[in-house]
Design an enzyme around this catalytic site. Structure first.
Site, PDB file in Angstrom:
ATOM      1  N   GLU A  23      52.839  42.606  13.879  1.00 50.37           N
ATOM      2  CA  GLU A  23      52.820  41.246  14.125  1.00 50.37           C
ATOM      3  C   GLU A  23      51.662  41.007  14.814  1.00 50.37           C
ATOM      4  OE1 GLU A  23      55.424  38.891  14.136  1.00 50.37           O
ATOM      5  OE2 GLU A  23      57.267  40.331  13.893  1.00 50.37           O
TER       6      GLU A  23
ATOM      7  N   CYS B 111      50.241  33.368  19.257  1.00 47.47           N
ATOM      8  CA  CYS B 111      49.801  33.829  18.040  1.00 47.47           C
ATOM      9  C   CYS B 111      50.376  32.629  17.110  1.00 47.47           C
ATOM     10  CB  CYS B 111      50.546  35.004  17.573  1.00 47.47           C
ATOM     11  SG  CYS B 111      52.379  35.137  17.841  1.00 47.47           S
TER      12      CYS B 111
ATOM     13  N   GLU C 175      40.734  32.948  15.339  1.00 45.91           N
ATOM     14  CA  GLU C 175      41.860  32.746  16.293  1.00 45.91           C
ATOM     15  C   GLU C 175      40.977  32.700  17.590  1.00 45.91           C
ATOM     16  OE1 GLU C 175      44.506  36.157  17.052  1.00 45.91           O
ATOM     17  OE2 GLU C 175      46.181  34.559  17.196  1.00 45.91           O
TER      18      GLU C 175
HETATM   19  P1  NAD Z   1      45.057  43.745  21.281  1.00 41.86           P
HETATM   20  O1  NAD Z   1      45.326  43.966  19.693  1.00 41.86           O
HETATM   21  O2  NAD Z   1      43.766  43.698  21.889  1.00 41.86           O
HETATM   22  O3  NAD Z   1      46.153  44.451  22.364  1.00 41.86           O
HETATM   23  C1  NAD Z   1      47.448  44.560  21.844  1.00 41.86           C
HETATM   24  C2  NAD Z   1      47.912  45.961  22.460  1.00 41.86           C
HETATM   25  O4  NAD Z   1      47.583  47.082  21.661  1.00 41.86           O
HETATM   26  C3  NAD Z   1      47.624  46.211  23.789  1.00 41.86           C
HETATM   27  O5  NAD Z   1      48.772  46.789  24.422  1.00 41.86           O
HETATM   28  C4  NAD Z   1      46.704  47.230  23.712  1.00 41.86           C
HETATM   29  O6  NAD Z   1      46.476  47.919  24.912  1.00 41.86           O
HETATM   30  C5  NAD Z   1      46.751  47.779  22.818  1.00 41.86           C
HETATM   31  N1  NAD Z   1      45.899  48.486  21.831  1.00 41.86           N
HETATM   32  C6  NAD Z   1      44.373  48.175  21.721  1.00 41.86           C
HETATM   33  N2  NAD Z   1      43.505  48.882  21.234  1.00 41.86           N
HETATM   34  C7  NAD Z   1      44.560  49.937  20.536  1.00 41.86           C
HETATM   35  C8  NAD Z   1      44.517  51.172  19.676  1.00 41.86           C
HETATM   36  N3  NAD Z   1      43.249  51.466  18.989  1.00 41.86           N
HETATM   37  N4  NAD Z   1      45.341  51.685  19.479  1.00 41.86           N
HETATM   38  C9  NAD Z   1      46.393  51.458  19.903  1.00 41.86           C
HETATM   39  N5  NAD Z   1      46.944  50.562  20.660  1.00 41.86           N
HETATM   40  C10 NAD Z   1      45.677  49.715  21.036  1.00 41.86           C
HETATM   41  O7  NAD Z   1      45.814  42.124  21.304  1.00 41.86           O
HETATM   42  P2  NAD Z   1      45.740  41.338  22.949  1.00 41.86           P
HETATM   43  O8  NAD Z   1      44.484  40.709  23.274  1.00 41.86           O
HETATM   44  O9  NAD Z   1      46.628  42.180  23.864  1.00 41.86           O
HETATM   45  O10 NAD Z   1      46.743  40.171  22.499  1.00 41.86           O
HETATM   46  C11 NAD Z   1      46.439  39.071  21.706  1.00 41.86           C
HETATM   47  C12 NAD Z   1      46.511  39.316  20.266  1.00 41.86           C
HETATM   48  O11 NAD Z   1      48.030  39.556  19.862  1.00 41.86           O
HETATM   49  C13 NAD Z   1      46.492  37.836  19.393  1.00 41.86           C
HETATM   50  O12 NAD Z   1      45.681  38.398  18.277  1.00 41.86           O
HETATM   51  C14 NAD Z   1      47.621  37.477  19.066  1.00 41.86           C
HETATM   52  O13 NAD Z   1      47.824  36.572  17.975  1.00 41.86           O
HETATM   53  C15 NAD Z   1      48.410  38.550  18.947  1.00 41.86           C
HETATM   54  N6  NAD Z   1      50.045  38.225  18.955  1.00 41.86           N
HETATM   55  C16 NAD Z   1      50.752  38.375  17.926  1.00 41.86           C
HETATM   56  C17 NAD Z   1      52.130  37.970  17.924  1.00 41.86           C
HETATM   57  C18 NAD Z   1      52.979  37.766  16.694  1.00 41.86           C
HETATM   58  O14 NAD Z   1      54.347  37.962  16.970  1.00 41.86           O
HETATM   59  N7  NAD Z   1      52.431  37.658  15.527  1.00 41.86           N
HETATM   60  C19 NAD Z   1      52.799  37.794  19.194  1.00 41.86           C
HETATM   61  C20 NAD Z   1      51.827  37.861  20.354  1.00 41.86           C
HETATM   62  C21 NAD Z   1      50.535  37.976  20.063  1.00 41.86           C
END
Ligand code: NAD
Length: 496
Positions: free
Chosen positions: A257, A292, A394
């Site tokens: 997602e 998102c 975004e």
């Molecule tokens: P992010 O991708 O930086 O982090 C998300 C999660 O992934 C965190 O728990 C982080 O610690 C973990 N993570 C980071 N690097 C990783 C790696 N290399 N391996 C495994 N895990 C890792 O995103 P964010 O800044 O926390 O959240 C914002 C983003 O999430 C936005 O792009 C938003 O659109 C998206 N989002 C999508 C939905 C959806 O349903 N489509 C819902 C909410 C947020």
């Protein structure tokens, strides 16, 4: 603001949940959790790394056979009891969410806490629906399919609606008979740890394990762990891409997602207050647009471009920004300094661009109460181009780009000219026109004449680089958290 913040009873659950026990990290290292509203450190949580991931996955692996073989309705009853536990303390959960995320209690966090209970109730009630099918192959063959649990699910969530997003992975995965290791977001782990405690009162040890840690060590170790049978990730497209590559090496199923840059298409007959209010919701201004689904590209028909923006400015400038825990607050703070600076960078770029007209907002105040935290102003730029950075990337902050259109084919082409395809919004009283447009827009979810949040029971997920797979629903649970097995029985063997 300080006073209200201090009155908050933060969760005392600041340890991880491993095998039914509260645990520190193996290394003893911790991560500081900061309040976005005033930059205070409000808690420390364990910094889990590979060793902790291993302990959690081993616990979930041990718990799996027992949980898988528990009759589904019995699993469902446990989830229903978790829903009751959550409901008993939604206010405390909501205040925890507001304190760590900066999301306003009244407009966001209370709703998130209430929805979290609903998620457990919804999936608890679905436990009897893990049905297979029979196939009419011939009178001599019985062919049927089973929906089986996959094993240990590795789940990773972001910070923007941390508890709800965690529940949306935990509840369907458990309902389907899997055990779970979930990594909370480093910026907002407290609500998830509190949820873990509530689940732990009802679930067998090891069924649900919660880790807190950074993505690059804890998250990466979880994704790479050989005993993880399924990865469910919500977060950015960039990280999702790397996770999919990792999963590809082991051919492990993955649901993603990811991000979005969702279009809102407004027809001339929608130049009315209901649509303007809808745009404020669709843009998720009251969650600082850290969503998102946010409708962050506003395509306004040329005939109503100025009048619609005038109404929109009146509404957005009336939003009260401030302490997330204050009942009067509509809009809270951006999650952390890095994200705040990123949002400000986009605003600076918009202010400096000659073709862009600043309709409202701008850079955050440098002094006064709002400068104590990461507070951004709702900001709208008008620019006829769909091609500049602010219209393509975004931002995940309250920055809306308004783009003029005259021809329907043109606006659909612009709306679809994005590598994202998560959500979209169409606004028109001519339902035929609205639906024709909705069908042409490339998005996983299109809303017509409303900009509300996701609904339980309705599959949610993106297309293009916004993700793969669906969650939130019965079909989402079956597709994302079970694997299908076919069994074919020859009924014509000779009788002995
Ligand atoms: P992010 O991708 O930086 O982090 C998300 C999660 O992934 C965190 O728990 C982080 O610690 C973990 N993570 C980071 N690097 C990783 C790696 N290399 N391996 C495994 N895990 C890792 O995103 P964010 O800044 O926390 O959240 C914002 C983003 O999430 C936005 O792009 C938003 O659109 C998206 N989002 C999508 C939905 C959806 O349903 N489509 C819902 C909410 C947020």
């Amino acid at each position: 603001m300080q006073e209200t913040m201090q009155q908050t009873q933060l969760s005392d659950h600041t340890k991880m949940l491993l095998d039914g026990q509260r645990r520190e990290s193996a290394s003893g290292q911790t991560i500081a959790v900061q309040s976005p509203a005033d930059r205070r450190v409000i808690a420390h949580v364990p910094r889990a790394q590979a060793e902790d991931v291993d302990r959690a996955v081993e616990a979930a692996t041990r718990a799996f056979p027992g949980w898988r073989d528990t009759p589904p309705r019995q699993r469902g009853r446990m989830l229903l009891r978790v829903a009751e536990r959550i409901e008993e303390c939604t206010e405390r959960l909501a205040r925890t969410i507001a304190s760590e995320t900066g999301n306003a209690l009244r407009t966001q966090a209370r709703g998130e806490a209430a929805l979290t209970a609903d998620v457990f109730r919804y999936f608890g009630g679905l436990a009897g629906e893990l049905k297979g099918e029979t196939l009419p192959l011939s009178e001599d063959l019985l062919s049927y399919s089973r929906r089986e649990a996959m094993g240990v699910v590795g789940a990773i969530v972001p910070w923007n609606a941390p508890v709800m997003l965690a529940a949306l992975k935990i509840a369907p995965a458990l309902c389907a008979g899997n055990t779970v290791v979930l990594k909370a977001a480093e910026d907002a782990p407290l609500g998830v740890l509190m949820l873990a405690g509530l689940c732990n009162e009802e679930l067998p040890p090891g069924t649900l394990n919660i880790l807190t840690g950074y993505g690059h060590d804890c998250g990466a170790a979880l994704v790479a762990h050989p005993k993880i049978a399924k990865i469910s990730f919500t977060g950015s497209t960039e990280v999702g891409r790397g996770i999919m590559q990792q999963a590809g090496r082991r051919i492990v199923p993955v649901s993603l997602e990811l991000g979005g840059k969702s279009p809102s298409i407004v027809f001339p007959d929608a130049d009315e207050d209901w649509a303007v209010e809808g745009i404020v919701h669709a843009m998720r201004f009251t969650r600082q647009s850290q969503s998102c689904t946010a409708g962050s590209r506003l395509f306004l028909h040329a005939d109503i471009f100025d009048s619609f923006l005038e109404r929109l400015v009146a509404l957005t400038s009336a939003l009260k920004i401030g302490d997330p825990l204050d009942e009067a607050t509509d809009m809270g703070a951006i999650i952390n300094e890095k994200q705040f600076n990123r949002v400000c960078g986009y605003i600076e770029e918009g202010l400096a661009r000659p073709q862009a007209r600043t309709i409202t907002g701008g850079l955050p105040p440098q002094s006064g109460p709002l400068s104590e935290g990461f507070f951004a102003l709702p900001t709208i730029f008008a620019d006829d181009s769909n091609d500049w950075r602010l219209a393509r990337e975004e931002i995940f902050g309250p920055v809306l780009v308004a783009i003029r259109w005259e021809d329907v084919d043109d606006v659909v082409r612009m709306a679809n000219d994005s590598h994202y395809g998560l959500a979209a919004f169409v606004w028109s009283k001519d339902i035929g026109q609205a639906l024709r447009t909705a069908h042409r827009v490339e998005a996983g979810w299109v809303q017509v004449n409303q900009g509300t949040g996701q609904v339980l029971g309705q599959s949610y997920g993106g297309i293009k680089q916004s993700g793969i797979g669906r969650e939130f629903s019965l079909e989402g649970m079956l597709d994302s958290f079970t694997r299908k097995k076919s069994v074919t029985v020859n009924l014509s063997i000779p009788a002995t």
